[in-house]
Design a protein around this motif. Sequence first.
Motif, PDB file in Angstrom:
ATOM      1  N   VAL A   1     102.791  69.411  47.700  1.00  0.00           N
ATOM      2  CA  VAL A   1     102.374  68.014  47.545  1.00  0.00           C
ATOM      3  C   VAL A   1     103.455  67.210  46.824  1.00  0.00           C
ATOM      4  O   VAL A   1     103.809  66.103  47.245  1.00  0.00           O
ATOM      5  N   VAL A   2     103.999  67.766  45.742  1.00  0.00           N
ATOM      6  CA  VAL A   2     105.065  67.056  45.012  1.00  0.00           C
ATOM      7  C   VAL A   2     106.300  66.907  45.892  1.00  0.00           C
ATOM      8  O   VAL A   2     106.918  65.834  45.932  1.00  0.00           O
ATOM      9  N   TRP A   3     106.670  67.974  46.617  1.00  0.00           N
ATOM     10  CA  TRP A   3     107.837  67.867  47.491  1.00  0.00           C
ATOM     11  C   TRP A   3     107.613  66.799  48.557  1.00  0.00           C
ATOM     12  O   TRP A   3     108.499  65.995  48.835  1.00  0.00           O
ATOM     13  N   TYR A   4     106.432  66.765  49.160  1.00  0.00           N
ATOM     14  CA  TYR A   4     106.147  65.778  50.193  1.00  0.00           C
ATOM     15  C   TYR A   4     106.201  64.364  49.623  1.00  0.00           C
ATOM     16  O   TYR A   4     106.773  63.460  50.246  1.00  0.00           O
ATOM     17  N   LEU A   5     105.607  64.150  48.473  1.00  0.00           N
ATOM     18  CA  LEU A   5     105.603  62.813  47.884  1.00  0.00           C
ATOM     19  C   LEU A   5     107.016  62.342  47.541  1.00  0.00           C
ATOM     20  O   LEU A   5     107.374  61.196  47.807  1.00  0.00           O
TER      21      LEU A   5
ATOM     22  N   VAL B   1     107.569  60.181  50.857  1.00  0.00           N
ATOM     23  CA  VAL B   1     107.049  58.894  50.413  1.00  0.00           C
ATOM     24  C   VAL B   1     108.108  58.109  49.662  1.00  0.00           C
ATOM     25  O   VAL B   1     108.349  56.929  49.941  1.00  0.00           O
ATOM     26  N   LEU B   2     108.757  58.746  48.682  1.00  0.00           N
ATOM     27  CA  LEU B   2     109.777  58.043  47.899  1.00  0.00           C
ATOM     28  C   LEU B   2     111.143  58.022  48.577  1.00  0.00           C
ATOM     29  O   LEU B   2     111.986  57.200  48.243  1.00  0.00           O
ATOM     30  N   GLY B   3     111.375  58.935  49.482  1.00  0.00           N
ATOM     31  CA  GLY B   3     112.649  58.973  50.200  1.00  0.00           C
ATOM     32  C   GLY B   3     113.790  59.572  49.404  1.00  0.00           C
ATOM     33  O   GLY B   3     114.948  59.315  49.695  1.00  0.00           O
ATOM     34  N   ILE B   4     113.477  60.384  48.405  1.00  0.00           N
ATOM     35  CA  ILE B   4     114.508  61.056  47.602  1.00  0.00           C
ATOM     36  C   ILE B   4     114.676  62.471  48.152  1.00  0.00           C
ATOM     37  O   ILE B   4     113.714  63.227  48.228  1.00  0.00           O
ATOM     38  N   TYR B   5     115.896  62.813  48.530  1.00  0.00           N
ATOM     39  CA  TYR B   5     116.122  64.122  49.152  1.00  0.00           C
ATOM     40  C   TYR B   5     116.042  65.232  48.115  1.00  0.00           C
ATOM     41  O   TYR B   5     116.710  65.199  47.088  1.00  0.00           O
ATOM     42  N   LEU B   6     115.211  66.211  48.395  1.00  0.00           N
ATOM     43  CA  LEU B   6     115.139  67.442  47.620  1.00  0.00           C
ATOM     44  C   LEU B   6     115.389  68.595  48.588  1.00  0.00           C
ATOM     45  O   LEU B   6     114.710  68.696  49.608  1.00  0.00           O
ATOM     46  N   ARG B   7     116.319  69.451  48.260  1.00  0.00           N
ATOM     47  CA  ARG B   7     116.589  70.605  49.123  1.00  0.00           C
ATOM     48  C   ARG B   7     115.378  71.525  49.056  1.00  0.00           C
ATOM     49  O   ARG B   7     115.126  72.175  48.039  1.00  0.00           O
ATOM     50  N   PRO B   8     114.613  71.619  50.154  1.00  0.00           N
ATOM     51  CA  PRO B   8     113.380  72.404  50.091  1.00  0.00           C
ATOM     52  C   PRO B   8     113.618  73.907  50.109  1.00  0.00           C
ATOM     53  O   PRO B   8     112.865  74.650  49.500  1.00  0.00           O
ATOM     54  N   LEU B   9     114.637  74.350  50.804  1.00  0.00           N
ATOM     55  CA  LEU B   9     114.901  75.773  50.973  1.00  0.00           C
ATOM     56  C   LEU B   9     116.267  76.137  50.392  1.00  0.00           C
ATOM     57  O   LEU B   9     117.103  75.273  50.178  1.00  0.00           O
ATOM     58  N   PRO B  10     116.496  77.427  50.152  1.00  0.00           N
ATOM     59  CA  PRO B  10     117.819  77.837  49.679  1.00  0.00           C
ATOM     60  C   PRO B  10     118.908  77.492  50.700  1.00  0.00           C
ATOM     61  O   PRO B  10     118.648  77.350  51.899  1.00  0.00           O
ATOM     62  N   GLY B  11     120.127  77.366  50.223  1.00  0.00           N
ATOM     63  CA  GLY B  11     121.234  76.999  51.083  1.00  0.00           C
ATOM     64  C   GLY B  11     121.486  77.990  52.200  1.00  0.00           C
ATOM     65  O   GLY B  11     121.841  77.609  53.316  1.00  0.00           O
ATOM     66  N   PHE B  12     121.292  79.295  51.937  1.00  0.00           N
ATOM     67  CA  PHE B  12     121.545  80.297  52.968  1.00  0.00           C
ATOM     68  C   PHE B  12     120.474  80.318  54.054  1.00  0.00           C
ATOM     69  O   PHE B  12     120.646  80.935  55.087  1.00  0.00           O
ATOM     70  N   LEU B  13     119.353  79.628  53.847  1.00  0.00           N
ATOM     71  CA  LEU B  13     118.315  79.521  54.857  1.00  0.00           C
ATOM     72  C   LEU B  13     118.340  78.180  55.576  1.00  0.00           C
ATOM     73  O   LEU B  13     117.428  77.841  56.328  1.00  0.00           O
TER      74      LEU B  13
END
Length: 160
Positions: free
Chosen positions: A138-142, A146-158
């Motif tokens: 939920v926090v990642w989605y928001l 919603v806010l449009g701030i990029y958060l890397r959801p997965l590790p770089g190797f994935l």
Amino acid sequence: MALDRWIALILVGICLAYGYAAWFTMDGALAPFMKRNPIWPSTFPKVLSVIGLLTSLVILLGLEKAEPKEADIDYRRLGQYKLDQAVMLLVLMVAYALCLRPLGFIFSTGAFLILGSFILGERKWVVMAPVSLIATFVVWYLVQQVLGIYLRPLPGFLGG
């Protein structure tokens, strides 16, 4: 002087330094067109420094004390409190901050919430894991959608 007043005195110094930076140094580098805006980038730090200073002064001057209670922290008996949990949570916070970029937001935050609740005494894995993972998504989605701030959801190797 009691432990809470020593901490309040330290916070007064921090708030004064933070307030000085917010009031006098942050606004000097503003572009001329931004100086006409009603809210500047330093507005929130200014408000935060004033609120922190006032709150610390209330504690330092003892205005919040009504009568001594049995629940006050006695710094001479710190060994009787659960300091191991506090130290483990601080170590977990540092590990979370260090793992956030390489391991991605979803894994790092989920692991932080699950391990943090385990440290604090929750033992029902059936409740702890789904609640932590739902809160993470939920926090990642928001933040991401919603806010449009990029958060890397997965590790770089994935591929995150």
